[in-house]
Design an enzyme around this catalytic site. Structure first.
Site, PDB file in Angstrom:
ATOM      1  CB  CYS A  32      -0.941   0.010   1.199  1.00 14.57           C
ATOM      2  SG  CYS A  32      -2.190  -1.263   1.077  1.00 14.57           S
TER       3      CYS A  32
HETATM    4  N1  COA Z   1     -20.284  -9.444   7.892  1.00  9.21           N
HETATM    5  C1  COA Z   1     -20.808  -9.467   9.148  1.00  9.21           C
HETATM    6  N2  COA Z   1     -20.066  -9.629  10.265  1.00  9.21           N
HETATM    7  C2  COA Z   1     -18.741  -9.778  10.109  1.00  9.21           C
HETATM    8  C3  COA Z   1     -18.126  -9.767   8.854  1.00  9.21           C
HETATM    9  C4  COA Z   1     -18.941  -9.601   7.721  1.00  9.21           C
HETATM   10  N3  COA Z   1     -18.438  -9.559   6.478  1.00  9.21           N
HETATM   11  N4  COA Z   1     -16.792  -9.920   9.004  1.00  9.21           N
HETATM   12  C5  COA Z   1     -16.566 -10.026  10.322  1.00  9.21           C
HETATM   13  N5  COA Z   1     -17.754  -9.950  10.996  1.00  9.21           N
HETATM   14  C6  COA Z   1     -17.967 -10.050  12.442  1.00  9.21           C
HETATM   15  C7  COA Z   1     -16.928 -10.921  13.106  1.00  9.21           C
HETATM   16  O1  COA Z   1     -17.302 -12.279  13.061  1.00  9.21           O
HETATM   17  C8  COA Z   1     -16.894 -10.362  14.521  1.00  9.21           C
HETATM   18  O2  COA Z   1     -17.992 -10.907  15.235  1.00  9.21           O
HETATM   19  P1  COA Z   1     -17.840 -11.225  16.810  1.00  9.21           P
HETATM   20  O3  COA Z   1     -17.595  -9.876  17.457  1.00  9.21           O
HETATM   21  O4  COA Z   1     -19.172 -11.824  17.138  1.00  9.21           O
HETATM   22  O5  COA Z   1     -16.683 -12.145  16.931  1.00  9.21           O
HETATM   23  C9  COA Z   1     -17.201  -8.861  14.321  1.00  9.21           C
HETATM   24  O6  COA Z   1     -17.822  -8.760  13.027  1.00  9.21           O
HETATM   25  C10 COA Z   1     -15.959  -7.983  14.354  1.00  9.21           C
HETATM   26  O7  COA Z   1     -14.980  -8.537  13.472  1.00  9.21           O
HETATM   27  P2  COA Z   1     -13.567  -7.898  13.246  1.00  9.21           P
HETATM   28  O8  COA Z   1     -12.824  -8.663  12.175  1.00  9.21           O
HETATM   29  O9  COA Z   1     -12.889  -7.737  14.567  1.00  9.21           O
HETATM   30  O10 COA Z   1     -14.008  -6.493  12.630  1.00  9.21           O
HETATM   31  P3  COA Z   1     -13.326  -5.078  12.741  1.00  9.21           P
HETATM   32  O11 COA Z   1     -14.231  -4.182  13.456  1.00  9.21           O
HETATM   33  O12 COA Z   1     -11.904  -5.147  13.177  1.00  9.21           O
HETATM   34  O13 COA Z   1     -13.297  -4.615  11.198  1.00  9.21           O
HETATM   35  C11 COA Z   1     -11.740  -4.484   9.369  1.00  9.21           C
HETATM   36  C12 COA Z   1     -12.609  -5.380  10.245  1.00  9.21           C
HETATM   37  C13 COA Z   1     -10.912  -5.357   8.451  1.00  9.21           C
HETATM   38  C14 COA Z   1     -12.661  -3.586   8.528  1.00  9.21           C
HETATM   39  C15 COA Z   1     -10.835  -3.585  10.247  1.00  9.21           C
HETATM   40  O14 COA Z   1     -10.182  -4.353  11.211  1.00  9.21           O
HETATM   41  C16 COA Z   1      -9.765  -2.852   9.457  1.00  9.21           C
HETATM   42  O15 COA Z   1     -10.033  -2.169   8.480  1.00  9.21           O
HETATM   43  N6  COA Z   1      -8.501  -2.917   9.924  1.00  9.21           N
HETATM   44  C17 COA Z   1      -7.401  -2.234   9.275  1.00  9.21           C
HETATM   45  C18 COA Z   1      -7.046  -2.971   8.071  1.00  9.21           C
HETATM   46  C19 COA Z   1      -6.014  -2.310   7.225  1.00  9.21           C
HETATM   47  O16 COA Z   1      -5.764  -1.138   7.270  1.00  9.21           O
HETATM   48  N7  COA Z   1      -5.419  -3.083   6.407  1.00  9.21           N
HETATM   49  C20 COA Z   1      -4.488  -2.625   5.485  1.00  9.21           C
HETATM   50  C21 COA Z   1      -4.759  -3.399   4.264  1.00  9.21           C
HETATM   51  S1  COA Z   1      -3.725  -2.895   3.015  1.00  9.21           S
END
Ligand code: COA
Length: 373
Positions: A156
């Site tokens: 990125c």
């Molecule tokens: N639909 C519905 N629920 C979902 C889901 C989906 N597609 N994906 C995950 N969940 C659920 C999970 O099962 C979890 O449920 P639980 O609390 O009952 O266990 C809950 O949502 C939270 O999941 P989590 O993965 O911890 O979500 P989050 O709030 O951390 O958001 C991201 C996920 C990826 C959007 C976030 O962590 C993020 O953007 N992080 C930074 C990533 C980044 O910058 N990456 C660089 C890439 S180049």
């Protein structure tokens, strides 16, 4: 001493759009099909059933509403869950070359330059189409540039690392002007069967002209005040696809050969690293947060960007201070911060300071301080 400036940018936006709702409908059909197919194994506990995704979760967790993609039908086909991108013959331009040429032509036009003014092409992106010949050399040839070209990948952060390389080339006199191009087809490395990440990426290509301050003719010129880069190793964002895959059949086609991340850990690690990087970079240039009029941040997660801007400014940013394009483009890897810069910069005033800041796998962080001329 020669000083470098950004004098033009270009953007290629693919025509196909996928909304969260469309993406989730396809994903949920895939889940129904999977659970039906594995019904008996799920009943005896040898296979875990898959959970459905939710459009509301995606928008709340990431800020993404839509994404632009090179191919929509393959991504939304529940029996496929990957874009269709036909292989091209060696005599045709590659698809990333087409994207790059489109964005480069716009950047050149904005800068008021022709290919005769450019001495180098840097392709800086997360995923390259082949081992060799370098995509950049193909793009250089399609554009008709006499000079040199090379590819680089810092995930990125590729575009900001590419800008530093271009600034160095311009300021040490090895090139009069450089094109830095980021053709990102992130959907080709995204696992659309993975609920945690299937919504994250989109496709786009950006281009930037970096040239000597004294040759600029463009209306909107941004002097490069300083660049600062940092990398810290982490496995929290990883893709094991590579040329050694053919040497071990047991790993072929496994999910780790696509994008995998621990999103929560990335969030926790990267926010303080990026905020400290921008704050230190300002200080090193005897600037303060009050001087900072715009932050063109990497576009991966809306809450992440809000938190970074708040830490740097010491208050909540306005929507103009830290513009968002993530809602319509999703994460386009290295292109994201440059799309924000391309779309939201012309209104800042002469003398104003802004920062382009990327962050991502590696980990890698790139900060480019700019002054509007
Ligand atoms: N639909 C519905 N629920 C979902 C889901 C989906 N597609 N994906 C995950 N969940 C659920 C999970 O099962 C979890 O449920 P639980 O609390 O009952 O266990 C809950 O949502 C939270 O999941 P989590 O993965 O911890 O979500 P989050 O709030 O951390 O958001 C991201 C996920 C990826 C959007 C976030 O962590 C993020 O953007 N992080 C930074 C990533 C980044 O910058 N990456 C660089 C890439 S180049």
């Amino acid at each position: 001493m020669i000083k470098a400036a950004i004098s033009g940018t270009g953007l290629y936006t693919p025509p196909d759009v996928i909304s969260n709702e469309e993406l989730v409908e396809a994903f949920n059909q895939y889940v129904v099909n999977f659970n039906e197919l594995h019904a008996s194994d799920i009943t005896d506990g040898t296979v875990q059933p898959l959970d459905e995704s939710s459009a509301a979760f995606i928008e709340k967790a990431s800020g993404i509403k839509n994404r632009r993609v090179i191919n929509k039908s393959g991504v939304l086909d529940p029996t496929r869950m990957a874009p269709y991108i036909a292989e091209r013959s060696n005599d045709e331009p590659s698809i990333q070359c087409d994207m790059a040429v489109h964005a480069a032509n716009e950047a050149l036009e904005q800068a008021g330059k022709t290919v005769a003014d450019i001495d180098a092409v840097i392709i800086a992106c997360s995923n390259l189409p082949r081992a060799y010949p370098a995509l950049s050399v193909e793009v250089q040839s399609r554009l008709g540039i006499d000079g040199f070209a090379y590819d680089m990948n810092v995930a990125c952060s590729s575009a900001t690392f590419g800008i530093q390389a271009a600034v160095n080339a311009v300021e040490n006199g090895t090139a009069r002007a450089v094109l830095v191009i980021s053709p990102e087809i992130c959907t080709a490395h995204l696992n659309f069967k993975d609920r945690d990440s299937h919504f994250i990426f989109g496709d786009a290509c950006t281009a930037i002209v970096v040239e000597q301050m004294e040759t600029v003719t463009s209306q909107h010129v941004y002097e490069v005040v300083s660049t600062k880069l940092k990398t810290v190793f982490s496995n929290n964002i990883r893709n094991n696809f590579g040329f050694l895959n053919r040497c071990d059949e047991s790993g072929q086609g496994k999910p780790d050969k696509l994008f995998v991340q621990h999103g929560r850990k990335v969030f926790k690690d990267v926010v303080p690293m990026v905020a400290a990087m921008i704050s230190d970079h300002l200080k090193e240039n005897t600037l303060s947060p009050e001087n900072l009029k715009r932050m063109w941040l990497h576009q991966a997660n809306l809450s992440m960007n809000k938190l970074i801007s708040k830490k740097v400014l010491g208050r909540d940013p306005s929507s103009l201070e830290a513009p968002v394009i993530l809602d319509e483009y999703a994460n386009t890897s290295s292109a994201g911060s440059i799309i924000a810069f391309h779309k939201y910069r012309d209104d800042i005033k002469q003398g104003d300071i802004g920062v382009i800041c990327s962050f991502g796998a590696g980990y890698s962080v790139g900060s480019v301080l700019l002054r509007k001329c």
